[in-house]
Design a protein around this motif. Structure first.
Motif, short mmCIF file in Angstrom:
data_model
loop_
_atom_site.label_atom_id
_atom_site.label_comp_id
_atom_site.label_asym_id
_atom_site.label_seq_id
_atom_site.Cartn_x
_atom_site.Cartn_y
_atom_site.Cartn_z
N UNK A 5 16.89 29.45 61.48
CA UNK A 5 17.92 28.42 61.55
C UNK A 5 19.23 28.97 61.04
N UNK A 6 20.30 28.64 61.73
CA UNK A 6 21.65 29.06 61.33
C UNK A 6 22.51 27.82 61.17
N UNK A 7 23.10 27.65 59.98
CA UNK A 7 23.99 26.52 59.79
C UNK A 7 25.42 26.99 59.63
N UNK A 8 26.34 26.17 60.11
CA UNK A 8 27.77 26.44 59.96
C UNK A 8 28.32 25.54 58.88
N UNK A 9 28.89 26.12 57.86
CA UNK A 9 29.39 25.35 56.73
C UNK A 9 30.61 24.53 57.13
N UNK A 10 30.99 23.62 56.29
CA UNK A 10 32.28 22.96 56.44
C UNK A 10 33.39 24.00 56.25
N UNK A 11 34.60 23.74 56.73
CA UNK A 11 35.69 24.68 56.47
C UNK A 11 35.85 24.91 54.97
N UNK A 12 35.75 26.15 54.52
CA UNK A 12 35.71 26.42 53.07
C UNK A 12 37.10 26.50 52.44
N UNK A 13 37.10 26.44 51.13
CA UNK A 13 38.31 26.68 50.35
C UNK A 13 37.99 27.71 49.28
N UNK A 14 38.99 28.49 48.92
CA UNK A 14 38.84 29.50 47.86
C UNK A 14 40.03 29.37 46.93
N UNK A 15 39.76 29.22 45.64
CA UNK A 15 40.82 29.05 44.65
C UNK A 15 40.60 30.02 43.49
N UNK A 16 41.62 30.16 42.67
CA UNK A 16 41.50 31.03 41.50
C UNK A 16 40.52 30.46 40.49
N UNK A 17 39.84 31.33 39.79
CA UNK A 17 38.98 30.95 38.68
C UNK A 17 39.80 31.06 37.41
N UNK A 18 39.89 29.98 36.68
CA UNK A 18 40.71 29.96 35.47
C UNK A 18 40.25 31.03 34.49
N UNK A 19 41.20 31.59 33.78
CA UNK A 19 40.89 32.67 32.83
C UNK A 19 39.88 32.23 31.77
N UNK A 20 40.03 31.00 31.28
CA UNK A 20 39.10 30.56 30.24
C UNK A 20 37.69 30.35 30.81
N UNK A 21 37.60 29.89 32.07
CA UNK A 21 36.29 29.74 32.70
C UNK A 21 35.64 31.10 32.91
N UNK A 22 36.42 32.07 33.35
CA UNK A 22 35.90 33.43 33.52
C UNK A 22 35.41 33.99 32.19
N UNK A 23 36.17 33.79 31.13
CA UNK A 23 35.77 34.28 29.81
C UNK A 23 34.45 33.65 29.37
N UNK A 24 34.29 32.36 29.66
CA UNK A 24 33.04 31.68 29.29
C UNK A 24 31.85 32.23 30.06
N UNK A 25 32.04 32.52 31.34
CA UNK A 25 30.94 33.07 32.14
C UNK A 25 30.56 34.47 31.64
N UNK A 26 31.56 35.30 31.40
CA UNK A 26 31.28 36.65 30.91
C UNK A 26 30.56 36.61 29.56
N UNK A 27 30.99 35.71 28.69
CA UNK A 27 30.31 35.55 27.40
C UNK A 27 28.86 35.13 27.60
N UNK A 28 28.65 34.20 28.54
CA UNK A 28 27.29 33.74 28.84
C UNK A 28 26.40 34.90 29.27
N UNK A 29 26.95 35.80 30.09
CA UNK A 29 26.17 36.90 30.64
C UNK A 29 26.11 38.12 29.72
N UNK A 30 26.85 38.08 28.63
CA UNK A 30 26.89 39.22 27.73
C UNK A 30 27.63 40.40 28.32
#
Length: 286
Positions: A118-143
């Motif tokens: 099965x092949x599905x076609x997504x809705x038209x996507x959007x791509x936005x910046x990841x906030x610096x504080x959110x990125x820092x939290x993810x990196x901290x989570x992953x060590x």
């Protein structure tokens, strides 16, 4: 007499083997069932998501909803593939149109030497910046530290049905070796309003990636194969100019949790991203 309980099917999506890919629950007739019932069934099935066909829209499309064991989610790629294959096995072939809470999703069902695909076609996507504080939290989570990131693939949030933070790790050993606390991951995702996965990728070749998708729900910590994230990755790569379009990439996912699968992603010059894969029924052992 009470209303008969609909049959609850189980499929492994993005694999041609029942012990690979991502398990999904599928209920092909949930018409008249309320949210509480669907949430209870999803919790009982205890897969990452269960899909519920709740009826037919005026235009003939199939109305579908998705629940994880803890909440409804806007869209789920692997459960979409599983449901389309289940319908194909029961005589529905060719093009299928699902009406989801994020918009219409087209699915094309075909058969090859490995089974039904099965092949599905997504809705038209959007791509936005990841906030610096959110990125820092993810990196901290992953060590991990910022120097672990691939400088050619900068972090973003990509949405092709669900918002997915996308991080690319340069070194394969760092990608394979990161660990995280599931409770901390859940708290971060809830606080940020991320209903699906945090997507971590590594580019192993020009057209091939490996992915790990953080998704702590119940006994699950990492999602074995994530269709909506694969669509998000395709949109992300197009947006940052990391692929020449049109392009096809393959994403390997699930080996880190013992359920290897393959997701094929076709990236057109514009519009929705096409994600495809096989699905096969899981027979429960008695």
């Amino acid at each position: 007499m009470g209303v008969p309980t609909p049959e609850i099917l189980r499929y492994a999506a993005f694999s041609s083997h029942s012990d690979g890919g991502n398990p999904a629950g599928v209920v092909l007739d949930a018409s008249g069932r309320d949210d509480e019932w669907m949430q209870r069934i999803a919790a009982d099935v205890d897969y990452a998501e269960t899909a519920f066909v709740t009826g037919e829209a005026e235009d003939g499309s199939i109305v579908i909803r998705y629940f994880s064991p803890i909440a409804e989610v806007p869209f789920c790629g692997h459960a979409t593939v599983a449901t389309a294959v289940a319908l194909a096995e029961r005589g529905r072939t060719g093009s299928i149109r699902f009406a989801t809470s994020v918009g219409p999703v087209e699915i094309l069902v075909s058969r090859d030497s490995q089974g039904i695909r099965a092949a599905f076609t997504s809705i038209p996507p959007t791509v936005t910046n990841l906030a610096d504080d959110a990125l820092a939290e993810i990196l901290h989570l992953l060590g991990l530290t910022p120097d672990a990131l691939d400088p050619e693939l900068p972090p973003r949030i990509a949405n092709a049905g669900n918002p997915h933070p996308v991080l690319a790790i340069a070194d394969r050993a760092a990608f394979d070796g990161f660990a995280f606390d599931p409770d901390s991951a859940r708290a971060l995702m809830d606080a940020r309003g991320w209903p699906a996965t945090i997507t971590v990728i590594h580019r192993s070749a020009d057209d091939r990636f490996v992915a790990r998708n953080i998704f702590p729900v119940g006994r699950i910590t990492e999602d074995p194969a994530t269709g909506s994230a694969a669509a998000a990755v395709g949109a992300y790569l197009r947006e940052i100019g990391a692929v020449n379009v049109p392009s096809r990439i393959v994403i390997e996912q699930g080996a880190h949790v013992g359920r290897p699968g393959l997701l094929t992603v076709d990236i057109p010059a514009s519009g929705g991203i096409v994600v495809s894969g096989h699905a096969v029924a899981i027979e429960l052992r008695r």
